[in-house]
Design a protein around this motif. Structure first.
Motif, short mmCIF file in Angstrom:
data_model
loop_
_atom_site.label_atom_id
_atom_site.label_comp_id
_atom_site.label_asym_id
_atom_site.label_seq_id
_atom_site.Cartn_x
_atom_site.Cartn_y
_atom_site.Cartn_z
N MET A 126 0.84 -1.19 0.00
CA MET A 126 0.00 0.00 0.00
C MET A 126 0.88 1.25 0.00
O MET A 126 1.83 1.35 0.77
CB MET A 126 -0.89 -0.02 1.24
CG MET A 126 -1.87 1.14 1.30
SD MET A 126 -2.99 0.93 2.73
CE MET A 126 -3.80 2.51 2.66
N HIS A 127 0.59 2.18 -0.88
CA HIS A 127 1.41 3.38 -1.00
C HIS A 127 1.07 4.38 0.11
O HIS A 127 -0.02 4.36 0.66
CB HIS A 127 1.22 4.01 -2.38
CG HIS A 127 -0.14 4.57 -2.61
ND1 HIS A 127 -1.21 3.77 -2.95
CD2 HIS A 127 -0.61 5.84 -2.52
CE1 HIS A 127 -2.29 4.53 -3.08
NE2 HIS A 127 -1.95 5.78 -2.82
N ASP A 128 2.00 5.27 0.39
CA ASP A 128 1.78 6.30 1.40
C ASP A 128 0.81 7.35 0.86
O ASP A 128 0.92 7.76 -0.29
CB ASP A 128 3.11 6.98 1.76
CG ASP A 128 4.06 6.03 2.47
OD1 ASP A 128 3.56 5.13 3.16
OD2 ASP A 128 5.28 6.20 2.31
N PRO A 129 -0.15 7.78 1.70
CA PRO A 129 -1.09 8.82 1.24
C PRO A 129 -0.36 10.13 1.02
O PRO A 129 0.54 10.51 1.76
CB PRO A 129 -2.09 8.91 2.40
CG PRO A 129 -1.36 8.40 3.60
CD PRO A 129 -0.40 7.37 3.08
N LYS A 130 -0.75 10.84 -0.03
CA LYS A 130 -0.11 12.12 -0.37
C LYS A 130 -1.19 13.17 -0.59
O LYS A 130 -2.29 12.86 -1.05
CB LYS A 130 0.75 11.96 -1.61
CG LYS A 130 1.94 11.02 -1.40
CD LYS A 130 2.82 10.97 -2.62
CE LYS A 130 4.10 10.19 -2.33
NZ LYS A 130 3.86 8.90 -1.75
N PRO A 131 -0.86 14.45 -0.32
CA PRO A 131 -1.86 15.51 -0.47
C PRO A 131 -2.09 15.95 -1.91
O PRO A 131 -2.95 16.78 -2.18
CB PRO A 131 -1.28 16.65 0.36
CG PRO A 131 0.19 16.43 0.35
CD PRO A 131 0.38 14.94 0.30
N ALA A 132 -1.32 15.45 -2.86
CA ALA A 132 -1.46 15.83 -4.27
C ALA A 132 -2.09 14.69 -5.07
O ALA A 132 -1.78 13.51 -4.83
CB ALA A 132 -0.10 16.20 -4.86
N ALA A 133 -2.95 15.04 -6.00
CA ALA A 133 -3.60 14.03 -6.84
C ALA A 133 -2.60 13.45 -7.83
O ALA A 133 -1.70 14.14 -8.31
CB ALA A 133 -4.76 14.66 -7.59
N THR A 134 -2.76 12.18 -8.15
CA THR A 134 -1.92 11.56 -9.17
C THR A 134 -2.45 11.93 -10.56
O THR A 134 -3.59 12.38 -10.71
CB THR A 134 -1.92 10.03 -9.03
OG1 THR A 134 -3.24 9.54 -9.32
CG2 THR A 134 -1.51 9.61 -7.62
N ARG A 135 -1.63 11.70 -11.55
CA ARG A 135 -2.06 11.97 -12.93
C ARG A 135 -3.28 11.13 -13.29
O ARG A 135 -4.21 11.60 -13.94
CB ARG A 135 -0.92 11.66 -13.90
CG ARG A 135 -1.29 11.91 -15.35
CD ARG A 135 -0.15 11.64 -16.29
NE ARG A 135 0.97 12.54 -16.02
CZ ARG A 135 2.09 12.56 -16.73
NH1 ARG A 135 2.24 11.72 -17.74
NH2 ARG A 135 3.06 13.40 -16.44
N SER A 162 -11.75 8.65 2.74
CA SER A 162 -11.46 8.41 4.16
C SER A 162 -9.99 8.63 4.52
O SER A 162 -9.57 8.30 5.63
CB SER A 162 -11.87 6.97 4.53
OG SER A 162 -11.14 6.05 3.72
N GLY A 163 -9.23 9.17 3.60
CA GLY A 163 -7.80 9.38 3.84
C GLY A 163 -7.53 10.61 4.70
O GLY A 163 -8.43 11.20 5.31
N GLN A 164 -6.27 11.01 4.70
CA GLN A 164 -5.84 12.13 5.55
C GLN A 164 -6.16 13.49 4.95
O GLN A 164 -6.11 14.50 5.65
CB GLN A 164 -4.33 12.03 5.80
CG GLN A 164 -3.91 10.80 6.57
CD GLN A 164 -2.40 10.73 6.76
OE1 GLN A 164 -1.72 11.75 6.70
NE2 GLN A 164 -1.90 9.53 6.99
N TYR A 165 -6.47 13.56 3.65
CA TYR A 165 -6.64 14.85 2.99
C TYR A 165 -7.95 14.97 2.21
O TYR A 165 -7.96 15.34 1.04
CB TYR A 165 -5.47 15.10 2.02
CG TYR A 165 -4.12 14.93 2.65
CD1 TYR A 165 -3.58 15.95 3.44
CD2 TYR A 165 -3.38 13.77 2.45
CE1 TYR A 165 -2.32 15.80 4.02
CE2 TYR A 165 -2.13 13.61 3.02
CZ TYR A 165 -1.61 14.63 3.81
OH TYR A 165 -0.37 14.48 4.38
N PRO A 166 -9.10 14.65 2.81
CA PRO A 166 -10.36 14.73 2.05
C PRO A 166 -10.68 16.15 1.57
O PRO A 166 -11.23 16.34 0.49
CB PRO A 166 -11.41 14.22 3.04
CG PRO A 166 -10.79 14.41 4.38
CD PRO A 166 -9.32 14.22 4.19
N ASP A 167 -10.32 17.16 2.38
CA ASP A 167 -10.58 18.55 1.97
C ASP A 167 -9.76 18.93 0.75
O ASP A 167 -10.26 19.55 -0.20
CB ASP A 167 -10.31 19.52 3.13
CG ASP A 167 -8.90 19.39 3.69
OD1 ASP A 167 -8.29 18.30 3.55
OD2 ASP A 167 -8.40 20.37 4.27
#
Length: 199
Positions: free
Chosen positions: A1-10, A35-40
């Motif tokens: 499982m990859h680490d959650p990031k605040p930027a959207a992937t391509r 449900s991740g860390q950056y829903p906003d």
């Protein structure tokens, strides 16, 4: 499982943009995005992508509107006839008097760019149609069954809201003969603002 990031992937950006290009009425978050860390930040990014994609959205021409299949319902046929006429007459706005919202739903499919207003006395229908592409809900009481009085009430409301401004503006109205019947839209009327106001 990859680490959650605040930027959207391509891939995520492409998915949202393609949904807009496909004519989707609404997009939503799902799975780890919701449900991740950056829903906003996910909602903000999705909003930006939708706005940018809509700015480059190509309107489908009338020849592409359901030409390959038969209509299943009368209100669908009225909706498509309305959109075809509106695009060829430079109509200022479309007023769909509706109970369930099915007629403006059909109208929203061609993505023509012409403003469609769903006029209904039902709060639930207003909420529903607010998700349809290019459709704006308007709470409208429909206090009369007299055809001319109803046309005049619609035009008066459009004038009050600044949706039409000139006597030469054309408006298309769709409605049903039987009040309160779901899917009962069976009439389309093209009116010139000045003609309605002068009577």
């Amino acid at each position: 499982m990859h680490d959650p990031k605040p930027a959207a992937t391509r891939a995520e950006v492409c998915d949202v943009a393609n949904a807009v290009f496909d004519g989707t009425d609404a997009v939503m978050l799902s799975a780890e995005t919701a449900s991740g860390q950056y829903p906003d930040k996910a909602v903000e990014a999705m909003h930006r992508v939708c706005l940018e994609a809509e700015a480059h959205f190509r309107v489908r021409g009338p020849a592409q509107w359901r030409s390959e299949t038969d209509f299943q319902h009368i209100d669908e046929a009225i909706a498509m006839a309305t959109m075809y006429a509106a695009n060829h007459l430079k109509v200022k706005a479309i007023a769909s008097l509706t109970v369930s919202g099915s007629t403006p739903l059909h109208m929203s499919r061609p993505s023509s760019g012409i403003p469609i207003f769903a006029l209904t006395p039902h709060e639930k229908t207003c909420t529903r149609v607010s998700l349809f592409r290019g459709v704006t809900p308007l709470t409208f009481p429909m206090e009369t069954t007299d055809h001319f009085a109803l046309n005049r009430a619609v035009i008066d409301e459009f004038l009050r809201l600044g949706l039409v401004t000139s006597d030469d503006d054309l408006v298309i109205l769709t409605k049903g003969d039987l009040e309160g019947v779901r899917g009962g839209t069976n009439a389309m009327k093209i009116v010139r603002v000045g003609d309605v106001r002068s009577r």
